[in-house]
Design an enzyme around this catalytic site. Structure first.
Site, PDB file in Angstrom:
ATOM      1  N   GLY A 195      -6.871  -3.397   7.250  1.00 10.06           N
ATOM      2  CA  GLY A 195      -7.729  -2.380   6.979  1.00 10.06           C
ATOM      3  C   GLY A 195      -9.204  -2.413   7.618  1.00 10.06           C
ATOM      4  O   GLY A 195      -9.783  -1.655   8.015  1.00 10.06           O
ATOM      5  N   THR A 203      -2.174   2.756   6.475  1.00  8.51           N
ATOM      6  CA  THR A 203      -1.834   1.506   6.195  1.00  8.51           C
ATOM      7  C   THR A 203      -2.142   0.496   7.114  1.00  8.51           C
ATOM      8  O   THR A 203      -2.095   0.789   8.531  1.00  8.51           O
ATOM      9  CB  THR A 203      -0.458   1.403   5.437  1.00  8.51           C
ATOM     10  OG1 THR A 203       0.019   0.477   5.163  1.00  8.51           O
ATOM     11  CG2 THR A 203       0.579   2.067   6.859  1.00  8.51           C
ATOM     12  N   GLY A 204      -1.895  -0.708   6.929  1.00 12.82           N
ATOM     13  CA  GLY A 204      -2.177  -1.743   8.006  1.00 12.82           C
ATOM     14  C   GLY A 204      -3.300  -2.396   7.539  1.00 12.82           C
ATOM     15  O   GLY A 204      -4.158  -2.525   6.434  1.00 12.82           O
ATOM     16  N   ARG A 228     -12.805  -9.063  -1.304  1.00 15.96           N
ATOM     17  CA  ARG A 228     -12.297  -8.482  -0.035  1.00 15.96           C
ATOM     18  C   ARG A 228     -11.874  -6.898  -0.120  1.00 15.96           C
ATOM     19  O   ARG A 228     -10.924  -6.979  -1.261  1.00 15.96           O
ATOM     20  CB  ARG A 228     -11.248  -9.153   0.871  1.00 15.96           C
ATOM     21  CG  ARG A 228     -10.927  -8.496   2.274  1.00 15.96           C
ATOM     22  CD  ARG A 228      -9.591  -7.573   1.815  1.00 15.96           C
ATOM     23  NE  ARG A 228      -9.318  -7.031   3.188  1.00 15.96           N
ATOM     24  CZ  ARG A 228      -8.249  -6.113   3.360  1.00 15.96           C
ATOM     25  NH1 ARG A 228      -7.777  -5.680   2.324  1.00 15.96           N
ATOM     26  NH2 ARG A 228      -7.969  -5.453   4.515  1.00 15.96           N
ATOM     27  N   VAL A 229     -12.386  -6.044   0.302  1.00 14.51           N
ATOM     28  CA  VAL A 229     -12.018  -4.701   0.331  1.00 14.51           C
ATOM     29  C   VAL A 229     -11.705  -4.177   1.589  1.00 14.51           C
ATOM     30  O   VAL A 229     -12.126  -4.221   2.760  1.00 14.51           O
ATOM     31  CB  VAL A 229     -13.057  -3.808  -0.134  1.00 14.51           C
ATOM     32  CG1 VAL A 229     -12.743  -2.331  -0.153  1.00 14.51           C
ATOM     33  CG2 VAL A 229     -13.601  -4.235  -1.827  1.00 14.51           C
ATOM     34  N   GLY A 230     -10.445  -3.472   1.610  1.00 16.97           N
ATOM     35  CA  GLY A 230      -9.967  -2.918   2.826  1.00 16.97           C
ATOM     36  C   GLY A 230     -10.083  -1.491   3.091  1.00 16.97           C
ATOM     37  O   GLY A 230     -10.945  -1.042   2.509  1.00 16.97           O
ATOM     38  N   ASP A 231      -9.403  -0.821   3.738  1.00 13.05           N
ATOM     39  CA  ASP A 231      -9.686   0.531   4.201  1.00 13.05           C
ATOM     40  C   ASP A 231      -9.367   1.521   3.121  1.00 13.05           C
ATOM     41  O   ASP A 231      -9.830   2.636   2.970  1.00 13.05           O
ATOM     42  CB  ASP A 231      -8.788   1.033   5.458  1.00 13.05           C
ATOM     43  CG  ASP A 231      -7.384   0.763   5.117  1.00 13.05           C
ATOM     44  OD1 ASP A 231      -7.044  -0.226   4.710  1.00 13.05           O
ATOM     45  OD2 ASP A 231      -6.366   1.778   5.286  1.00 13.05           O
ATOM     46  N   THR A 256       0.793  -1.023  -0.169  1.00 10.71           N
ATOM     47  CA  THR A 256       0.052  -0.021  -0.036  1.00 10.71           C
ATOM     48  C   THR A 256       0.815   1.296  -0.053  1.00 10.71           C
ATOM     49  O   THR A 256       1.823   1.054   0.783  1.00 10.71           O
ATOM     50  CB  THR A 256      -0.751   0.059   1.336  1.00 10.71           C
ATOM     51  OG1 THR A 256      -1.478  -1.012   1.261  1.00 10.71           O
ATOM     52  CG2 THR A 256      -1.758   1.330   1.238  1.00 10.71           C
TER      53      THR A 256
HETATM   54  C1  SD4 Z   1      -5.846  -3.221   3.349  1.00 12.74           C
HETATM   55  N1  SD4 Z   1      -4.716  -1.290   4.520  1.00 12.74           N
HETATM   56  O1  SD4 Z   1      -6.011  -3.482   2.171  1.00 12.74           O
HETATM   57  C2  SD4 Z   1      -4.406  -2.256   3.431  1.00 12.74           C
HETATM   58  C3  SD4 Z   1      -3.308  -2.980   3.337  1.00 12.74           C
HETATM   59  C4  SD4 Z   1      -2.065  -2.371   3.920  1.00 12.74           C
HETATM   60  O2  SD4 Z   1       0.361  -2.773   4.091  1.00 12.74           O
HETATM   61  O3  SD4 Z   1      -1.761  -1.178   4.030  1.00 12.74           O
HETATM   62  N2  SD4 Z   1      -0.912  -3.133   3.839  1.00 12.74           N
HETATM   63  O4  SD4 Z   1      -6.141  -3.558   4.418  1.00 12.74           O
END
Ligand code: SD4
Length: 336
Positions: free
Chosen positions: A249, A246-247, A223-226, A195
């Site tokens: 989601g 990031t991280g 699947r969808v994250g943040d 990301t």
């Molecule tokens: C997610 N936030 O799809 C993103 C993944 C991410 O370092 O940030 N990875 O959840």
């Protein structure tokens, strides 16, 4: 008498004018761009080219992350890690200084999801397009359909994962390498990520942000994250500041992470402390034991150009570029 008064007033007016233009000169706004992880160094360079020439922050944040979307050895864009069914599905969002925003989610076979997100913002009455609909829209806007180009690393990691096919999406936590998914190192020995979030303040005093990702490696299809969720992975309020994340989601969405960072800044809290408070809120929401298994990081800038970042765990870093301090990588402070 009349004439004298006129001259006096005239010179006062002139003084007032020159004082205000002097004030304008001395308070010139210094542009700044910030982005998540080490890939932000290259991305910032492209964004900086726009900012240093007096360009707009919205152009800077698009141009910046487009660099990362093309990097072959990076897990953002078409050479990223696939989902558990072998498809590379991409999410992106963008937001300008007027609350205009656009996003795409679960988009396949398009090289620059961030530019499609920008077209959603500029050419449709909508904020978010997903899946096939997002792809159709991209094609109608002249984007080309690309063949998937999984990098060798991604192919290898996916084949490895298929051996067990264990559904346990874990986000990168660098200090405990056994939990890194996927382990990938750049030539310069830095860890790489899936990301990039970027926020910028331009010389006109306007803020914008962008975020683009392949999401978690080997995630469930769909699947969808943040990252494409405005308010979670990205938020900009031009009166206050901008934030991106990031991280993991899911845990960022639950607390409307980036919006919450901006709300803390609205109350005068420094960007770094605002990020810290939101990470703490995520820990509270998840419970400390479960929080130890994930990573979350935020970066933020306020209207004055003050900035900061904070993470849940050790290992998060972000790249900052200003005229005085060209593109340095900062190791984020962390809560745990
Ligand atoms: C997610 N936030 O799809 C993103 C993944 C991410 O370092 O940030 N990875 O959840």
């Amino acid at each position: 008498m009349q004439r004298r008064k006129f001259i006096e007033l005239g010179s006062l007016g002139f003084m007032a004018f020159s004082f205000s233009s002097f004030q304008k000169k001395t308070t010139a706004i210094q542009p700044i761009v910030l982005s998540t992880w080490d890939a932000g160094i290259n991305a910032n360079k492209a964004a900086w080219e726009v900012l240093r020439n007096g360009g707009k922050s919205i152009d800077a944040v698009e141009k910046g992350v487009m660099v990362t979307e093309l990097e072959r050895n990076c897990c953002v864009g078409l050479s990223a890690y696939p989902d558990r069914d072998g498809f590379v599905t991409l999410d992106a969002s963008i937001m300008d200084e007027n609350f205009n925003c656009g996003a795409v989610a679960c988009l396949q076979r398009i090289k620059h999801p961030i530019s499609v997100a920008r077209r959603v913002m500029e050419k449709t009455p909508h904020v978010l397009l997903v899946g096939e609909g997002a792809q159709q829209f991209a094609l109608s806007e002249g984007f080309a359909l690309e063949e998937p180009i999984l990098s060798d690393d991604a192919t290898k990691a996916y084949k490895n994962w298929l051996k067990k096919s264990e559904y346990k999406p874990i986000i990168n936590i660098e200090h405990n390498q056994s939990t890194i998914l996927p382990p990938q190192k750049l030539e310069n020995n830095q860890w790489n990520h899936d990301t990039i979030g970027m926020i910028a303040l331009d010389s006109h005093g306007n803020l914008s942000g962008s975020c683009t990702t392949s999401g978690m490696a080997f995630k469930m299809h769909g699947r969808v994250g943040d990252s494409p969720i405005i308010g979670a992975g990205l938020f900009v309020d031009n009166e206050v500041g901008a934030a991106t994340s990031t991280g993991q989601g899911e845990d960022i969405i639950r607390i409307a992470g980036s919006h919450t960072v901006v709300e803390f800044m609205r109350h005068g809290i420094h960007p770094q402390l605002a990020c810290k408070k939101v990470v703490e809120r995520a820990v509270k929401a998840k419970g400390i034991e479960k929080a130890k298994e994930i990573q979350i990081g935020f970066i933020a800038i306020n209207k004055k150009g003050e900035y900061g970042g904070y993470a849940l765990q050790k290992g998060f870093n972000y790249a900052v570029c200003t005229a005085d301090n060209f593109n340095k990588l900062i190791n984020s402070k962390y809560v745990l």
